[in-house]
Design an enzyme around this catalytic site. Sequence first.
Site, PDB file in Angstrom:
ATOM      1  N   ASP A 192       0.851  -1.169  -0.017  1.00  0.00           N
ATOM      2  CA  ASP A 192       0.075  -0.220   0.000  1.00  0.00           C
ATOM      3  C   ASP A 192       0.984   1.276   0.054  1.00  0.00           C
ATOM      4  OD1 ASP A 192      -2.393  -1.358  -0.099  1.00  0.00           O
ATOM      5  OD2 ASP A 192      -2.418  -1.416   2.205  1.00  0.00           O
ATOM      6  N   LYS A 249      -3.641   3.534  -2.610  1.00  0.00           N
ATOM      7  CA  LYS A 249      -4.838   3.995  -2.872  1.00  0.00           C
ATOM      8  C   LYS A 249      -4.835   5.478  -2.018  1.00  0.00           C
ATOM      9  CE  LYS A 249      -7.043  -0.360  -2.507  1.00  0.00           C
ATOM     10  NZ  LYS A 249      -8.172  -1.420  -1.749  1.00  0.00           N
ATOM     11  N   MET A 262      -9.138   8.013   9.225  1.00  0.00           N
ATOM     12  CA  MET A 262      -9.758   8.718   7.613  1.00  0.00           C
ATOM     13  C   MET A 262     -10.661   9.891   7.929  1.00  0.00           C
ATOM     14  SD  MET A 262      -9.854   4.812   5.701  1.00  0.00           S
ATOM     15  CE  MET A 262     -10.636   4.089   6.770  1.00  0.00           C
TER      16      MET A 262
END
Length: 262
Positions: free
Chosen positions: A41, A63, A175
């Site tokens: 990632d 991402k 997030m």
Amino acid sequence: MEDHGTTTGHLWLVGAGPGDPDLLTLKAARLIAAAEVIVHDGLVGPGVLALASPDAHCISVAKQRDRHSMPQPEINALIVRLVREGRRVVRLKGGDPFVFGRGGEELEAARAAGIPCAVVPGVSAGIGCAAEAGLPLTHRALSSAVSFVAGTCQGLKEQDWRGLAGPGRTLVIYMGVTTAGLIADKLMADGVSPDMPVAILERGTLPGSRAIRTLLAGLGDVVAREGVRSPAILVVGRVAGLAEAEDSLVGHAARAFEEASQ
């Protein structure tokens, strides 16, 4: 049972921890060094990838908000194909694979394909970044329960967070930078006090990390004014008042809340 064929490869879902390579588990470091292919990632930093063999093939599937370099179904298909080719594959994920890392989906894909897979836990960002900031998520006098939630826009209004924050509880939000103002409004609407302490932990365990302490009522304004950027987590609860963080913003948020209440 469907015949998936014989494989000689193997898949490991490995947690890379919150960023600092020294916080890797010994098993994770050993597997990274032995891997033939590392599918990683974007939150996995160069210090961790430097542990890989010079002969290893590293594939980024980073991402970002609203943009995926590779959709999740294609990532699943990629790791299955690599293992079926007989490779030793490490799927390297920031934090812990099973804490907002979609490791569960990848494990399901491996099982459905009949390929061997093992999971190596990692230090999750919520735990590692809080520890760096001197912020205990539990405290005998302040908090006996911890909840971890995702603060992304998708489904935020529909999520039921009632009872997850307040006296005796700690809420850790992943997030949540771009939705910080909405999160504060949501929690206050659910009855959380506007003067509840919040710690904003930016780039935890990495160079340039920041810990900013404020109050729930001023959370959105502080995130915007300070230019907080991901990766960052939000910790809501009385324990946030124990963080080794900037205190100047607490007074600012308190004054703003008092003025708005008059």
